[in-house]
Each structure stands twice: as C-alpha cells, then as structure tokens.
Design an enzyme around this catalytic site. Sequence first.
Site, PDB file in Angstrom:
ATOM      1  N   HIS A  63       0.606  -1.216  -0.039  1.00 12.63           N
ATOM      2  CA  HIS A  63       0.094  -0.155   0.015  1.00 12.63           C
ATOM      3  C   HIS A  63       0.983   1.248  -0.025  1.00 12.63           C
ATOM      4  O   HIS A  63       0.236   2.495  -0.378  1.00 12.63           O
ATOM      5  CB  HIS A  63      -0.865   0.008   0.875  1.00 12.63           C
ATOM      6  CG  HIS A  63      -2.247   0.670   0.874  1.00 12.63           C
ATOM      7  ND1 HIS A  63      -2.437   1.503  -0.218  1.00 12.63           N
ATOM      8  CD2 HIS A  63      -3.490   0.306   1.232  1.00 12.63           C
ATOM      9  CE1 HIS A  63      -3.943   1.781  -0.254  1.00 12.63           C
ATOM     10  NE2 HIS A  63      -4.322   0.947   0.836  1.00 12.63           N
ATOM     11  N   ARG A  64       2.196   1.281   0.179  1.00 14.56           N
ATOM     12  CA  ARG A  64       2.793   2.115   0.127  1.00 14.56           C
ATOM     13  C   ARG A  64       3.056   2.564  -1.462  1.00 14.56           C
ATOM     14  O   ARG A  64       3.186   3.882  -1.803  1.00 14.56           O
ATOM     15  CB  ARG A  64       4.486   1.872   0.827  1.00 14.56           C
ATOM     16  CG  ARG A  64       4.424   1.905   2.068  1.00 14.56           C
ATOM     17  CD  ARG A  64       5.870   1.340   2.452  1.00 14.56           C
ATOM     18  NE  ARG A  64       6.373   0.007   1.988  1.00 14.56           N
ATOM     19  CZ  ARG A  64       7.371  -0.458   1.973  1.00 14.56           C
ATOM     20  NH1 ARG A  64       8.249   0.170   2.715  1.00 14.56           N
ATOM     21  NH2 ARG A  64       7.898  -1.453   1.246  1.00 14.56           N
TER      22      ARG A  64
END
Length: 417
Positions: free
Chosen positions: A388-389
């Site tokens: 999700h980064r």
Amino acid sequence: MTKSFRLPDLGEGLTEAELITWLVKVGDTVELNQVIAEVETAKASIELPSPYAGTVIALHAEEGATVEVGTAIIDIADESDTAEPAEHGEPETAEHVPVLVGYGVVGEGASRRGNRTATSAPDAPIAAQSSRPLASPPVRFVAEQEGIDLAEVPATGAHGEVTREDIAAFLSRAEEPPVSSVEDKNETRTPIKGVRKHTAAAMVSSAFTAPHVTEFITVDVTPTVELVEKLRATGHFRDIRLTPLALVAKALLIALRANPSLNSEWDEKNQEIVTKGYVNLGIAAATPRGLMVPNIKNAHKLGLKDLAHALNVLTATAKDGNTGQEDLADGTITITNVGVFGVDSGTPILNPGEAAILCFGAIRRQPWEFEGEIALRSMTTLSLSFDHRLVDGEQGSRFLSDIASLLSDPLNLVALA
C-alpha cells in the site's frame, strides 16, 4: 605440492553454504574445473569446480555441514607432491587459479575482500594464545551474544575449533527439558537452513515491512478454458504444454501496461519509488528444496507461445532442483498458482522487493448466472496482495479488474498480446 581449496565467496554477501554432496572421494584424480561438490546457499544450489588438477588427499567437510566462506574444504596434491598427506602437518595453501564461481584464496596478496593472505582467510578459526579456544569470528560473536564461554563448549571442528553446530548443540542441551518417564513423544526435527531458512527470513521481513492489502475477485473463465482447449488442438502448441496459467500470466502482463505502479519497488535507502520498465515475472514454485520464486526475464516481450514455453522450462527446472541463483534474482512481480493444490484462494505475502503478487485459485464448474440464466460455468477466484506504500486501493482494484476482464473475454487478450 598439496593445495587447499577454500569455500569461495559465492556472491551477494553470502557468508556460508551447506555442503550438499561430494562428487569426489579421497584418492580420486580430478581435472581442472571438474565439478567436485554441490553446495546450497540461501539463494540457490551451486556446483563447485576444482581450481586444481591432481589427487584428492583430504575432505574437510561432511555432507550436510554448514561451511563458512574461506574455510578449507578439500586438499588436492598434484603429481609433484611426494609428501605424506594430513598427518605430517598442515597442507600448503597456494594461489588459486580463476574458477567458475566465486574466488580463491590469494597467496601473499589481496583478495576481492581486501588485503588478506592465504594464511588469514576470511572467517578462518583463530586463537590469540594457546589457552584460548579455537573459533572463527562469527562463532565468537554468536557465543558472546548468547553469553557462552567457548571453553565450556565441546569442539568438533576439523582442527579442534568450535563450530556453529557446536554452539547450537550446547544451547540445545542447556535448554533441554527433563525427560518425562510418562510421555513418549514421536517427533522429527529438521534443521532450518539453506533455501528454507532464507525464505522464512524473507517472508517475515516482507510481512512486517510492506503494508499488505489483499483483494479478491470471482471470475467466469469458461471462455479462457475453451480457448486453451482450442489452442492445444492446433499445431502451434504441439510440443508445448499449454495451461490456463499461461493465459493468466499473459493477462497480468497486458494489465500492467495500464497499471505500471504494480511493477514497482520501494527504495528505502534513497526514499524513492522505482517503477520498472521491464517485467521479470516470478512464478512461486514448490521444489524439493522448499518454496522458490524463479522468474522469467523480460516476460513482457514474449508472445503467448513463448511465454507458455518459458513457464514449462521454469517449472521443470524448479522441480528438478536445478534453479540457478540468476533465475531467482531481480523479479518484479509474482504469480502463485494455488489452484494446482485444489485451493480456491489465499492472501499471499509479497516477494521481497516487489509491489504485488497475484494468487490464482482452482478452476471449478459451478452454477453461475450467464446471459440471464443459471448455467454450469468454469469459475475461479483471483486474489491480489499489494504494497500500500506503492499502490493505492484504486490502482490495485483496477489492475485486478483488468486481469479478470481479459480472462472472461480472452479474445481481447489475444488481440492485445
């Protein structure tokens, strides 16, 4: 002259290897670059060629032992050697000639790791004085961390040195519970080392470093299954085993064109997102040596036929245990096919350094709404885990949806290939 061959630096910062099997024995005559042993590092299985020609007079490591880089593993005498081996002193260590893997010990000069001579190889057992137990620097470090006095540890090394195995055995005896007179435990203990040790460490690091998100989608892949059957019947795939996995892989490669963030890497050191303009497609494979993820280099350049062939080669090589270190390096995105085990879905952990992994579940005939009616259709579940980064929810969802769309209407897949 008798020459010792020390375990070479096998690359990528690896400091040790497990000696899987000797291919020679004492008394054998070996030729230059003849393979003498197979070792396994945390990355791959590697064949060691001999840097010398001559007669084997001693083997210093047992099969199954973990050997540190720089440790002498074999002594070879050339035809000019008339001295008795082993019992009359330490063999002379001479300069290595170039070998096919790693590097040899450099006599009276500099090695690739700095200015070390043949008598001070990296990680070789040392003793400051005669009363000090023999042990290599890494072993001393472990002993210090565990609060162990090396003088209390029984040494089993070839030259009387304390080894890592001796430390482990000492700790295990110290922590061993009293034997119960009632219980009869039937247990098998398997040492964690080699590829399994590396995989475990990598997965733990990935799970607790990258913030994982997993999404699922159910897909009617009846048209894909039908297309596979039709293609198999053509002469184009006569010598190639074509499976639905090849079409899933092709769909993923096409979907990446519109969703490049899924083919990226988080560079922690430079605080940058590195988006790859190439795709090295990893395929998670269960092998005799544990889970491995070899990858198809530049898979984005391959048509369906060449991609299917590459998958066949990759799978066969992995099952035979012959995956090389170069096959495991530089992957950019991965597919794990749990469907071959009859599993419907899963939440896979990212391969370290990658932004996404696609899980392909079993294809099952199930009732499904089709053209306004209930019909038996070939259904599967795809799940996508992503970092999700690097990938936000919209990007991950679009990517998974694009793959599903291509598999539900594979004519678009062929047209865009």
